[in-house]
Write a protein that holds these residues in place. Structure first.
Motif, short mmCIF file in Angstrom:
data_model
loop_
_atom_site.label_atom_id
_atom_site.label_comp_id
_atom_site.label_asym_id
_atom_site.label_seq_id
_atom_site.Cartn_x
_atom_site.Cartn_y
_atom_site.Cartn_z
N PRO A 25 -13.24 38.49 -14.84
CA PRO A 25 -13.24 37.20 -14.15
C PRO A 25 -14.50 36.88 -13.35
O PRO A 25 -14.88 35.72 -13.23
N SER A 26 -15.18 37.88 -12.84
CA SER A 26 -16.33 37.61 -11.98
C SER A 26 -17.65 37.47 -12.73
O SER A 26 -18.66 37.13 -12.13
N VAL A 27 -17.64 37.71 -14.02
CA VAL A 27 -18.90 37.64 -14.77
C VAL A 27 -19.28 36.17 -15.01
O VAL A 27 -18.47 35.36 -15.43
N PRO A 28 -20.54 35.83 -14.71
CA PRO A 28 -21.01 34.47 -14.99
C PRO A 28 -21.12 34.25 -16.51
O PRO A 28 -21.41 35.19 -17.26
N LEU A 29 -20.91 33.02 -16.91
CA LEU A 29 -21.02 32.69 -18.33
C LEU A 29 -22.43 32.99 -18.84
O LEU A 29 -22.59 33.40 -19.99
N THR A 30 -23.43 32.81 -17.99
CA THR A 30 -24.80 33.09 -18.43
C THR A 30 -25.01 34.59 -18.69
O THR A 30 -25.81 34.95 -19.54
N GLU A 56 -19.93 18.95 -19.01
CA GLU A 56 -21.02 19.89 -18.74
C GLU A 56 -21.05 20.25 -17.26
O GLU A 56 -21.37 21.38 -16.90
N GLU A 57 -20.74 19.28 -16.41
CA GLU A 57 -20.72 19.52 -14.97
C GLU A 57 -19.63 20.52 -14.57
O GLU A 57 -19.73 21.18 -13.55
N ASP A 58 -18.57 20.60 -15.37
CA ASP A 58 -17.49 21.54 -15.10
C ASP A 58 -17.89 22.98 -15.40
O ASP A 58 -17.25 23.91 -14.90
N LEU A 59 -18.91 23.16 -16.22
CA LEU A 59 -19.36 24.50 -16.62
C LEU A 59 -20.84 24.67 -16.29
O LEU A 59 -21.67 24.87 -17.19
N PRO A 60 -21.19 24.63 -15.00
CA PRO A 60 -22.61 24.77 -14.64
C PRO A 60 -23.13 26.18 -14.91
O PRO A 60 -22.36 27.10 -15.20
N GLU A 61 -24.40 26.34 -14.75
CA GLU A 61 -25.06 27.62 -15.05
C GLU A 61 -24.43 28.80 -14.32
O GLU A 61 -24.28 29.88 -14.88
N GLY A 62 -24.02 28.64 -13.08
CA GLY A 62 -23.47 29.75 -12.31
C GLY A 62 -21.98 29.96 -12.45
O GLY A 62 -21.40 30.84 -11.81
N ALA A 63 -21.32 29.18 -13.31
CA ALA A 63 -19.86 29.28 -13.46
C ALA A 63 -19.47 30.65 -13.98
O ALA A 63 -20.12 31.21 -14.86
N THR A 64 -18.39 31.18 -13.41
CA THR A 64 -17.86 32.46 -13.86
C THR A 64 -16.65 32.23 -14.75
O THR A 64 -16.12 31.12 -14.83
N VAL A 65 -16.21 33.28 -15.38
CA VAL A 65 -15.00 33.22 -16.19
C VAL A 65 -13.83 32.77 -15.32
O VAL A 65 -13.02 31.93 -15.73
N ARG A 66 -13.74 33.28 -14.09
CA ARG A 66 -12.67 32.88 -13.16
C ARG A 66 -12.74 31.39 -12.86
O ARG A 66 -11.72 30.72 -12.83
N ASN A 67 -13.95 30.85 -12.66
CA ASN A 67 -14.09 29.41 -12.42
C ASN A 67 -13.52 28.61 -13.57
O ASN A 67 -12.81 27.61 -13.36
N VAL A 68 -13.82 29.04 -14.78
CA VAL A 68 -13.32 28.33 -15.97
C VAL A 68 -11.80 28.43 -16.04
O VAL A 68 -11.12 27.43 -16.27
#
Length: 87
Positions: A25-30, A56-68
């Motif tokens: 969950p804490s890993v960023p998508l990037t 696209e705004e819902d999945l910004p560069e710093g978004a993590t799996v938990r955020n999604v």
């Protein structure tokens, strides 16, 4: 209602070749090597699979799996409430 966690893991594995064991969950998508184009593709696939619109705004560069996952859960609850209210 589909499980957003399993759906997301399945998409990451099948469409992006990411091993489920690498996803927490804490890993960023990037960190999973999902650039802006891949995140846009992920949003489209999630919309098709779960009926949840993401931008696209819902999945910004710093978004993590938990955020999604949190966003998916909230949007799915909203959609369910709308369906229940309209029934």
């Amino acid at each position: 209602m589909p499980d957003p966690h399993e759906t997301l893991l399945g998409i990451l594995e099948a469409h992006f070749g990411i091993d489920r064991a690498e996803v927490n969950p804490s890993v960023p998508l990037t960190a999973l090597e999902l650039d802006s184009l891949a995140r846009a593709e992920l949003a489209l696939i999630l919309r098709d699979r779960l009926g949840v619109a993401l931008t696209e705004e819902d999945l910004p560069e710093g978004a993590t799996v938990r955020n999604v996952l949190d966003l998916l859960a909230a949007r799915m609850e909203e959609a369910e409430a709308l369906r229940a209210g309209g029934a």
